[in-house]
Design a protein around this motif. Structure first.
Motif, mmCIF file in Angstrom:
data_model
loop_
_atom_site.group_PDB
_atom_site.id
_atom_site.type_symbol
_atom_site.label_atom_id
_atom_site.label_comp_id
_atom_site.label_asym_id
_atom_site.label_seq_id
_atom_site.Cartn_x
_atom_site.Cartn_y
_atom_site.Cartn_z
ATOM 1 N N GLY A 149 -2.063 9.284 -11.868
ATOM 2 C CA GLY A 149 -0.651 9.531 -12.165
ATOM 3 C C GLY A 149 -0.026 10.553 -11.229
ATOM 4 O O GLY A 149 1.070 10.346 -10.693
ATOM 5 N N GLY A 150 -0.744 11.648 -11.010
ATOM 6 C CA GLY A 150 -0.223 12.712 -10.128
ATOM 7 C C GLY A 150 -0.084 12.242 -8.696
ATOM 8 O O GLY A 150 0.891 12.569 -8.003
ATOM 9 N N MET A 151 -1.056 11.448 -8.240
ATOM 10 C CA MET A 151 -1.008 10.933 -6.860
ATOM 11 C C MET A 151 0.168 9.966 -6.691
ATOM 12 O O MET A 151 0.823 9.949 -5.656
ATOM 13 C CB MET A 151 -2.331 10.252 -6.503
ATOM 14 N N LEU B 284 2.436 20.028 -8.397
ATOM 15 C CA LEU B 284 3.711 19.407 -8.025
ATOM 16 C C LEU B 284 4.825 20.449 -7.899
ATOM 17 O O LEU B 284 5.667 20.365 -7.007
ATOM 18 C CB LEU B 284 4.098 18.361 -9.066
ATOM 19 N N ASP B 285 4.811 21.436 -8.795
ATOM 20 C CA ASP B 285 5.793 22.526 -8.699
ATOM 21 C C ASP B 285 5.651 23.251 -7.357
ATOM 22 O O ASP B 285 6.648 23.553 -6.691
ATOM 23 C CB ASP B 285 5.602 23.524 -9.847
ATOM 24 N N SER C 109 0.857 -1.192 0.000
ATOM 25 C CA SER C 109 0.000 0.000 0.000
ATOM 26 C C SER C 109 0.894 1.244 0.000
ATOM 27 O O SER C 109 2.105 1.156 0.236
ATOM 28 C CB SER C 109 -0.892 -0.005 1.238
ATOM 29 N N VAL C 110 0.276 2.394 -0.254
ATOM 30 C CA VAL C 110 1.058 3.640 -0.313
ATOM 31 C C VAL C 110 1.769 3.877 1.023
ATOM 32 O O VAL C 110 2.953 4.227 1.066
ATOM 33 C CB VAL C 110 0.129 4.836 -0.646
ATOM 34 N N GLU C 111 1.044 3.642 2.129
ATOM 35 C CA GLU C 111 1.695 3.908 3.422
ATOM 36 C C GLU C 111 2.811 2.905 3.717
ATOM 37 O O GLU C 111 3.829 3.263 4.308
ATOM 38 C CB GLU C 111 0.672 3.968 4.564
ATOM 39 N N LEU D 247 -1.610 13.326 0.574
ATOM 40 C CA LEU D 247 -2.159 11.974 0.385
ATOM 41 C C LEU D 247 -2.528 11.300 1.708
ATOM 42 O O LEU D 247 -2.587 10.074 1.781
ATOM 43 C CB LEU D 247 -1.120 11.092 -0.350
ATOM 44 N N ALA D 248 -2.772 12.109 2.726
ATOM 45 C CA ALA D 248 -3.023 11.539 4.061
ATOM 46 C C ALA D 248 -4.209 10.571 4.071
ATOM 47 O O ALA D 248 -4.214 9.603 4.825
ATOM 48 C CB ALA D 248 -3.234 12.661 5.063
ATOM 49 N N ASP D 249 -5.202 10.840 3.203
ATOM 50 C CA ASP D 249 -6.399 9.985 3.208
ATOM 51 C C ASP D 249 -6.280 8.802 2.256
ATOM 52 O O ASP D 249 -7.228 8.042 2.085
ATOM 53 C CB ASP D 249 -7.630 10.821 2.818
ATOM 54 N N PHE D 250 -5.141 8.666 1.599
ATOM 55 C CA PHE D 250 -5.033 7.625 0.564
ATOM 56 C C PHE D 250 -3.980 6.561 0.892
ATOM 57 O O PHE D 250 -3.617 5.772 0.031
ATOM 58 C CB PHE D 250 -4.700 8.274 -0.789
#
Lengths: 267, 267
Positions: A142-144, A178-179, A96-98, A129-132
């Protein structure tokens, strides 16, 4: 004293010279953008800086240590101080992401799991991205994914943050976000940031200095204003978006002449 | 003629390079194996090992069992059709018991694991290489050999001998069923004859073979994954090559071990 010093760097693949005697100093706390077109050698330079490849000659000195000649223990120590977000994000698809963000903390620190969870949440919160965190990488946009990769790169609070094409393939709004994130990170953590990109708008937004690469050599290194004012034709071509002559007319003519000659001989 | 010699020389060097790479990888993995052990190693590596053991061993059990049952029946029937002519039907028991313990149990298991797990190793590692996940491991100061390969190898070393025991047992049970239906031989008597015909050395040689096969399958699969270059099509090719090469090497190793045991281990 520069935090990264590149001296006479030469890289070749199968005898083809990709980087040709590069010299560059990157000072602590600055944002250096490596700007250049496709095939200019910027990703190759980045792989040299992070020690993934060895040069044919020359050196890349990171924090006083030549990264291609140092011992594996020294290289490991240097790598702890570099965070890298790859172009493809390169998050581990099975985690997972975390868990992706937690990985370097679990491997390289002796922090309690509760502290690691807190740190992971903080890093994910910084990139929005705290909720993901519970999602798998393939469930993110893609951005995430790119922001997730930045969060993982930040996990060990590195001195140097390296971002490979952070805005490639993203829509202008996500790229601008992102910048903003890169500027925020620099302001908040005072880290040295190296960004590889071919997006001029993004480069001029985030850079302190820009190094322009063209066919394996630096055509120009300077501040944003210096690059904008440069009269070097190769820099101007890139900035003014002048296409190169892809078809070499002389070579095409020679090829046809040779073909016709061979046909005559055959008849 | 010169071209043929050149081609033979080039192929020989390529094969020697491959064998050398396998040996280097095996040595590096043995050095990194401690991290995958329970209690003394890294607990995340051991968790990965357990996950791999479930994939290599537990998930393959139905397939391996079914293959062993079918082969047990085939061996018993083919043996019976010939031995019946000489009034030596009871030798079917020896044929099935010794054949499975020494030879067919380890070989059938290795072929099944090669097809299932060897290809999976190559595909997984190849995909990790294409998506820059292996590079991201390196820049996080984590060695892919320790992080990816060591758990797989340890899991294979534990799972393949266990599967071999299961496969051998099912093959022998299938022989017993055949004997029951064709000659009304009581299962109790069948298993007593089986135990009389198998010696401890048969079991040990079978298990030694299974350890060697596990080493071949894990290392060929992983090496093919690490050797992926380019895009997704390369992953597909490496997966096929992993199965072909590991199956071939398993059979060659089987022939070598059988010859060694034939000439050195005397009844």
């Amino acid at each position: 004293m520069p935090i990264i010093s590149i001296r006479e760097l030469v890289v070749e693949y199968d005898g083809r010279r990709v980087l040709d005697g590069l010299n560059l100093d990157i000072e602590p706390g600055e944002t250096m953008v490596l700007l250049g077109g496709s095939g200019s050698g910027k990703s190759t330079l980045l792989r040299q800086i992070i020690g993934l490849e060895r040069p044919k000659s020359g050196s890349v000195i990171v924090k006083g240590c030549d990264i291609s000649r140092c011992s594996s223990a020294e290289l490991k120590k240097i790598r702890h101080s570099i965070g890298v977000a790859f172009q493809s994000a390169a998050l581990f698809n099975s985690l997972s992401v975390e868990d992706n963000v937690a990985l370097p903390l679990r491997e390289h620190t002796r922090l309690a799991p509760s502290i690691i969870d807190l740190m992971v949440w903080m890093k994910l919160a910084v990139v929005g991205l705290a909720d993901f965190g519970k999602l798998l990488p393939q469930e993110l946009s893609g951005g995430m994914k790119k922001r997730g990769a930045v969060a993982r790169a930040l996990a060990l609070d590195p001195e140097i943050l390296v971002l490979d094409e952070p805005s490639a393939g993203l829509d202008p709004i996500v790229a601008a976000e992102l910048d903003e994130l890169i500027l925020l990170l620099k302001q908040a953590f005072h880290m040295t940031v190296i960004v590889v990109t071919h997006e001029m708008q993004s480069a001029f937004q985030i850079a302190d200095r820009i190094a322009m690469l063209h066919k394996g050599i630096f055509t120009s290194v300077g501040t944003k204003d210096e690059i904008k004012a440069s009269q070097d034709p190769r820099v101007r071509h890139f900035l003014d978006r002048v296409p190169e002559d892809l078809a070499n007319a002389a070579a095409v003519a020679a090829h046809f002449e040779k073909y016709l000659h061979s046909q005559e001989t055959y008849q | 003629m010169a071209n043929v010699l050149e081609d033979v020389g080039r192929r020989t060097l390529t094969e020697l390079d491959y064998v050398g790479s396998l040996n280097i990888q095996l040595w590096s993995t043995l050095r990194a194996m401690k991290s995958a052990l329970p209690l003394v190693g890294n607990r995340y590596r051991w968790q990965a090992t357990v996950r791999q053991m479930l994939q290599i061993g537990y998930d393959a059990m139905p397939m391996v069992s079914l293959m062993a049952i079918c082969t047990g029946f085939i061996l018993a029937m083919q043996g019976a059709s010939e031995l019946r002519r000489f009034g030596a039907l009871h030798y079917v028991i020896d044929l099935v018991a010794v054949g499975f313990t020494r030879e067919l149990g380890p070989l059938l298991t290795a072929i099944a694991v090669s097809g299932r797990s060897g290809s999976a190793f190559a595909a997984e590692i190849g995909t990790m290489k294409v998506t820059e996940e292996l590079d991201s491991l390196r820049v996080m100061a984590l060695e892919p050999i320790e992080f990816v390969l060591a758990p797989k190898y340890l899991a294979a070393l534990i799972s393949v001998p266990c599967l071999t025991i299961i496969s051998t047992s099912f093959g022998i049970v299938a022989g017993g069923l055949f004997m029951f239906f064709s000659t009304r031989l009581a299962p109790f008597l069948y298993f007593r004859y089986v135990l009389e015909s198998i010696a401890l050395r048969d079991v040990i040689t079978g298990l030694i073979k299974s350890l060697a096969f596990a080493t071949i399958i894990a290392h060929v699969g992983c090496l093919e994954g690490f050797r992926v270059h380019g895009g997704p099509d390369s992953v597909g090719r490496s997966t096929t090559t992993a199965v072909v090469k590991s199956t071939f090497l398993v059979i060659v190793a089987d022939a070598v071990f059988t010859a060694i045991f034939y000439f050195t281990v005397r009844p």
